[in-house]
Write an enzyme that holds these catalytic residues in place. Structure first.
Site, short mmCIF file in Angstrom:
data_model
loop_
_atom_site.label_atom_id
_atom_site.label_comp_id
_atom_site.label_asym_id
_atom_site.label_seq_id
_atom_site.Cartn_x
_atom_site.Cartn_y
_atom_site.Cartn_z
N ASP A 9 1.61 -5.29 5.12
CA ASP A 9 1.23 -4.38 4.03
C ASP A 9 -0.04 -3.64 4.45
OD1 ASP A 9 1.46 -4.69 0.50
OD2 ASP A 9 0.14 -3.32 1.57
N ASP A 107 4.22 1.92 3.00
CA ASP A 107 3.12 1.10 3.50
C ASP A 107 3.46 -0.37 3.61
OD1 ASP A 107 3.25 0.70 0.80
OD2 ASP A 107 1.11 0.79 0.44
N GLU A 108 4.76 -0.68 3.64
CA GLU A 108 5.15 -2.08 3.74
C GLU A 108 6.36 -2.23 4.64
OE1 GLU A 108 5.75 -4.29 0.09
OE2 GLU A 108 4.47 -2.87 -0.96
#
Length: 356
Positions: A9, A107-108
DNA sequence: TCTGGGGTCCTCGCACCA
DNA sequence: TCTGTGGTGCGAGGACCC
């Protein structure tokens, strides 16, 4: 060797991307959202840097509120293209590691690895991401749920109010959560600490006397099924026990649909204005969909009134189409079925694709 | 904290049909 | 012919996520 899931993350993602091109902003309370104007009504914070969070600024907060909490904040506009590019860089990097990568938003990502030392791989990933001048936290778990929740304990801010003992030393940005310590770590926490349980479901659970993950673990599945339905009820209990998906899908799933919506700076009251906005959004989304060669099978129009009541109406197309003018025509037909007798703050148009 | 935008999935009620 | 029932598709809404 054991199979592990790493949840990667990126930290304060949009702000971090801004720091890469404007290093002088590092360490400052940076607030990314809207067009970067804190006076702009009805725009919200997409990402607050950690210093901004120390002022109480949070994602989803109106920009005006953010400014009142943090007058010295640096407000920046969203730059979707830059974030997409940065995300691609990171995902490409993750794919150089041995394992399977499933991208989960900008974003992960989940990384499935076979190893006896997942912390070692996590450290390597963090080092590599740091090489892109970005930071990330990594949760290690035996499934996606435990990995995802572990990331929360690995975050620099100590996302949870009660970080487990083992995470207190987690300055490394890495935390492991598995079935072995699930009960100890999660049982005392509120149900909405679980990934998939939000405020609404937590409130309904609380009405049944189920307040903590431990309560949920002990709950009667029949009672849950009666309250939440035959699928969701038992699923919630499974969540409570820390069971989760272990499948990592490398190929992105085909999208189900595409939508565009807009909240207006001022409510619309004139039906002809509302129709014009619906036509514009329908044309925009249909043009994008047509350019990708996808075929729309259903059109849906959403209206949110000034009281925040949200209604949608939809229409299955007699014949699936990529014709923009036809889609606009259908969207207008749908909006004409609404009683537009209240001020409208948002309209949206969604197209659902035909599976091929 | 007067509450964005873009998604996905699930449930429920209703109409229709056999 | 009338009534009941169960499956199915559709429309609307709810909830969650980033």
């Amino acid at each position: 060797m054991a199979r592990w899931l790493l949840h990667v993350d990126l930290d304060q993602f949009q702000a971090a991307v801004e720091f890469r091109r404007r290093p002088e902003l590092r360490g400052l309370p940076v607030i990314v959202g809207g067009h970067g104007d804190p006076d702009e009504p009805r725009k919200v914070v997409t990402c607050a840097s950690y210093p901004a969070r120390a002022f109480g600024v949070r994602a989803g907060m109106p920009l005006r509120t953010a400014r009142s909490k943090c007058p010295e904040g640096v407000f920046l506009p969203l730059d979707q293209e830059a974030y997409a590019d940065a995300s691609d860089e990171v995902m490409t990097l993750l794919r150089t590691f041995p394992g399977r990568v499933e991208v989960w938003g900008w974003d992960e990502a989940f990384l499935a690895v076979d190893t006896d030392d997942p912390e070692r791989i996590a450290q390597d990933v963090r080092g590599a991401v740091a090489g892109l001048a970005l930071g990330c936290s990594i949760g290690i778990g035996d499934n996606k749920l435990t990995a995802k929740l572990a990331t929360g304990f690995a975050k620099p801010t100590g996302k949870s109010s009660a970080v487990p003992e083992a995470a207190l030393g987690a300055a490394s940005g890495i935390f492991r959560l598995t079935a072995a310590d699930w009960t100890e770590v999660m049982a005392p926490r509120p149900t909405d600490a679980l990934w998939g349980i939000g405020g609404r479901i937590a409130a309904r659970l609380a009405a049944l006397g189920i307040r903590t993950v431990g309560d949920l673990m002990a709950a009667d599945p029949r009672r849950l099924a009666a309250e939440f339905g035959p699928n969701t009820g038992p699923y919630l209990r499974v969540l409570g026990h820390g069971k989760g998906d272990t499948d990592v899908t490398v190929d992105p799933r085909p999208p189900v649909g595409r939508s565009k919506s807009e909240t207006f700076p001022r409510d619309l009251t004139d039906p002809s204005d509302i129709r014009a906005q619906v036509a514009r959004l329908a044309a925009d989304v249909a043009t994008e969909v047509a350019a990708e060669g996808r075929i729309a099978g259903r059109v849906s129009v959403t209206v949110r009134t000034s009281s925040f009541a949200t209604h949608s109406k939809q229409e299955k197309l007699p014949e699936p189409t990529i014709d923009v003018s036809r889609i606009v025509q259908i969207a207008l037909r749908i909006i004409d079925r609404f009683e537009l007798n209240r001020p409208v703050r948002l309209v949206g148009v969604r197209l659902e694709f035909v599976r091929r």
